[in-house]
Design a protein around this motif. Structure first.
Motif, PDB file in Angstrom:
ATOM      1  N   LEU A  19      66.094  28.798  11.029  1.00 17.87           N
ATOM      2  CA  LEU A  19      66.889  27.737  11.734  1.00 17.87           C
ATOM      3  C   LEU A  19      66.397  26.558  11.287  1.00 17.87           C
ATOM      4  CD1 LEU A  19      67.928  29.546  14.845  1.00 17.87           C
ATOM      5  CD2 LEU A  19      69.605  28.989  13.008  1.00 17.87           C
ATOM      6  N   ASN A  24      70.968  28.203   7.782  1.00 17.77           N
ATOM      7  CA  ASN A  24      71.945  28.605   8.787  1.00 17.77           C
ATOM      8  C   ASN A  24      73.183  27.749   8.315  1.00 17.77           C
ATOM      9  OD1 ASN A  24      70.849  26.893  10.526  1.00 17.77           O
ATOM     10  ND2 ASN A  24      72.313  27.288  11.756  1.00 17.77           N
ATOM     11  N   GLY A  36      78.011  29.304  10.794  1.00 20.29           N
ATOM     12  CA  GLY A  36      76.865  29.201  10.620  1.00 20.29           C
ATOM     13  C   GLY A  36      75.799  29.529  11.572  1.00 20.29           C
ATOM     14  N   LEU A  37      76.059  30.611  12.500  1.00 17.31           N
ATOM     15  CA  LEU A  37      75.361  31.020  13.653  1.00 17.31           C
ATOM     16  C   LEU A  37      74.790  32.437  13.408  1.00 17.31           C
ATOM     17  CD1 LEU A  37      78.112  30.359  16.688  1.00 17.31           C
ATOM     18  CD2 LEU A  37      75.647  28.808  16.059  1.00 17.31           C
ATOM     19  N   LEU A  38      73.564  32.695  13.761  1.00 18.58           N
ATOM     20  CA  LEU A  38      72.893  33.871  13.837  1.00 18.58           C
ATOM     21  C   LEU A  38      73.319  34.800  15.292  1.00 18.58           C
ATOM     22  CD1 LEU A  38      69.185  32.906  12.653  1.00 18.58           C
ATOM     23  CD2 LEU A  38      71.355  33.321  11.383  1.00 18.58           C
ATOM     24  N   PRO A  39      73.068  35.876  15.165  1.00 20.76           N
ATOM     25  CA  PRO A  39      72.896  36.857  13.969  1.00 20.76           C
ATOM     26  C   PRO A  39      74.610  37.085  13.362  1.00 20.76           C
ATOM     27  CG  PRO A  39      73.406  38.201  16.190  1.00 20.76           C
ATOM     28  CD  PRO A  39      73.362  36.492  16.599  1.00 20.76           C
ATOM     29  N   GLU A  50      79.106  37.304  15.632  1.00 23.59           N
ATOM     30  CA  GLU A  50      79.134  37.171  17.214  1.00 23.59           C
ATOM     31  C   GLU A  50      78.487  38.262  17.883  1.00 23.59           C
ATOM     32  OE1 GLU A  50      79.969  34.628  19.519  1.00 23.59           O
ATOM     33  OE2 GLU A  50      80.467  33.388  17.558  1.00 23.59           O
ATOM     34  N   SER A  51      77.465  38.102  18.643  1.00 19.52           N
ATOM     35  CA  SER A  51      76.633  38.986  19.310  1.00 19.52           C
ATOM     36  C   SER A  51      77.409  40.139  19.806  1.00 19.52           C
ATOM     37  CB  SER A  51      75.553  38.456  20.255  1.00 19.52           C
ATOM     38  OG  SER A  51      74.870  37.469  19.482  1.00 19.52           O
ATOM     39  N   ASP A  84      78.012  34.823  27.154  1.00 25.71           N
ATOM     40  CA  ASP A  84      78.215  34.129  25.703  1.00 25.71           C
ATOM     41  C   ASP A  84      78.603  32.547  26.033  1.00 25.71           C
ATOM     42  OD1 ASP A  84      77.945  34.084  23.040  1.00 25.71           O
ATOM     43  OD2 ASP A  84      80.309  33.842  23.074  1.00 25.71           O
ATOM     44  N   HIS A  87      75.668  30.232  26.304  1.00 29.19           N
ATOM     45  CA  HIS A  87      74.789  30.058  25.192  1.00 29.19           C
ATOM     46  C   HIS A  87      74.434  28.674  24.969  1.00 29.19           C
ATOM     47  CE1 HIS A  87      73.538  32.576  21.791  1.00 29.19           C
ATOM     48  NE2 HIS A  87      72.827  31.386  21.436  1.00 29.19           N
ATOM     49  N   ARG A  91      70.743  26.992  24.979  1.00 26.07           N
ATOM     50  CA  ARG A  91      70.167  26.177  23.824  1.00 26.07           C
ATOM     51  C   ARG A  91      69.775  24.837  24.315  1.00 26.07           C
ATOM     52  NH1 ARG A  91      74.082  25.023  19.030  1.00 26.07           N
ATOM     53  NH2 ARG A  91      74.411  27.197  18.845  1.00 26.07           N
ATOM     54  N   LYS A 106      69.274  18.238  13.550  1.00 25.60           N
ATOM     55  CA  LYS A 106      70.164  18.108  12.648  1.00 25.60           C
ATOM     56  C   LYS A 106      70.548  16.855  12.264  1.00 25.60           C
ATOM     57  CE  LYS A 106      71.735  22.686  13.028  1.00 25.60           C
ATOM     58  NZ  LYS A 106      70.512  23.288  13.648  1.00 25.60           N
ATOM     59  N   TRP A 137      75.229  18.992  18.392  1.00 22.62           N
ATOM     60  CA  TRP A 137      74.132  18.332  17.685  1.00 22.62           C
ATOM     61  C   TRP A 137      74.091  16.847  17.829  1.00 22.62           C
ATOM     62  CZ3 TRP A 137      70.172  21.205  17.794  1.00 22.62           C
ATOM     63  CH2 TRP A 137      70.366  22.520  17.651  1.00 22.62           C
TER      64      TRP A 137
END
Ligand SMILES: N[C@@H](CCC(=O)N[C@@H](CS)C(=O)NCC(=O)O)C(=O)O
Length: 254
Positions: A19, A24, A36-39, A50-51, A84, A87, A91, A106, A137
């Motif tokens: 990251l 990503n 473009g997100l993990l995981p 999506e977790s 979620d 999130h 962050r 970014k 961002w």
């Protein structure tokens, strides 16, 4: 997710995406996860993102030990959705109080790539999530994470942690059925907030005890262990913020 898999005893192969270098946002990762997100996981040739969807999927493929009890399926889905939704708050607090990057993570060019790369669809439908990410961002680039944003985010956690603390006054885990995906999901948030300097044990004593119990489980301890230089770096950032009176407790009035 890694804790979930460890508890289920499932072997998996890791492919790290950096990251810090915005890997990503590379074409190939956006080809896997257009958000473009993990995981993301690939299982039996299919991509899952999506977790919470991943966890629900993994529970159906690897039902033992049960971590989403049949009887509490709806309640779990609702609480995971709530988790979620926080999130971006997590962050925001992470970037301000834990990672504290010296530069804007970014650039406008990165965001241009983000806006145009990838399929723009998820499950065949137009997907708006990248717009939410770009907003985050751009706001960050404008003024970082302001005190106001940090305070509002911390308040949301204080409120849900108060609720969880109440539940844990009567039972060992968040569901009466025993250890579940909810404990894992909220533990991860609590862990990150702890790194940000959130005083979990002081504000929420039951949650603090639950946290101590959870962090000793070998499957969990292994996954949250930080390499010493990273741990020291985070501790130094907290100490610096404290010396300046700009730590989370002060900024958010906790
Ligand atoms: N709702 C998503 C949120 C995922 C998310 O935001 N992941 C973070 C890493 S924990 C990420 O990929 N951040 C992208 C970035 O920093 O550019 C999920 O639960 O999978």
């Amino acid at each position: 997710m890694r804790i979930f898999l460890a508890l289920k005893g499932v072997d998996w192969e890791s492919h790290e995406i950096d990251l810090m270098t915005n890997e990503n946002l590379s074409d190939y990762y956006l080809g896997i996860n257009p958000r473009g997100l993990l995981p993301s996981i690939v299982h039996d040739g299919d991509v899952h993102i999506e977790s919470n969807d991943i966890l629900t999927y993994l529970e159906s493929v690897y039902p033992e030990p049960q971590l989403i009890p049949e009887s509490a399926r709806d309640k779990v889905a609702q609480l995971l959705k709530h988790e979620d939704e926080l999130h971006l708050d997590l962050r925001a607090l992470s970037f301000r109080f834990v990672f504290n990057p010296p530069h804007n993570p970014k650039s406008p060019e990165d965001l241009k790539v983000y806006a145009t790369a990838g399929s723009g669809t998820v499950n065949g439908k137009k997907d708006d999530r990248v717009g939410v990410e770009i907003d985050f961002w751009e706001t960050y680039a404008d003024g970082g994470i302001t005190d106001e944003v940090a305070k509002a985010a911390a308040e949301k956690f204080r409120s849900i942690f108060n609720e969880l603390d109440g539940i844990l006054g009567n039972q060992e885990y968040l569901l009466p059925e025993g250890l579940s995906v909810l404990d894992i999901a909220w533990f991860i948030y609590a862990n990150r907030l702890g790194l940000a300097g959130y005083p979990i044990g002081r504000l929420h004593p039951n949650l603090g005890k639950w946290y101590e119990l959870m962090e000793q489980m070998p499957e969990i301890a292994k996954e949250i262990e930080l390499p010493p230089p990273v741990r020291e770096n985070f501790a130094a950032t907290r100490a610096e913020h404290r010396a300046e009176g700009m730590h989370l407790e002060a900024v958010a009035g906790l």
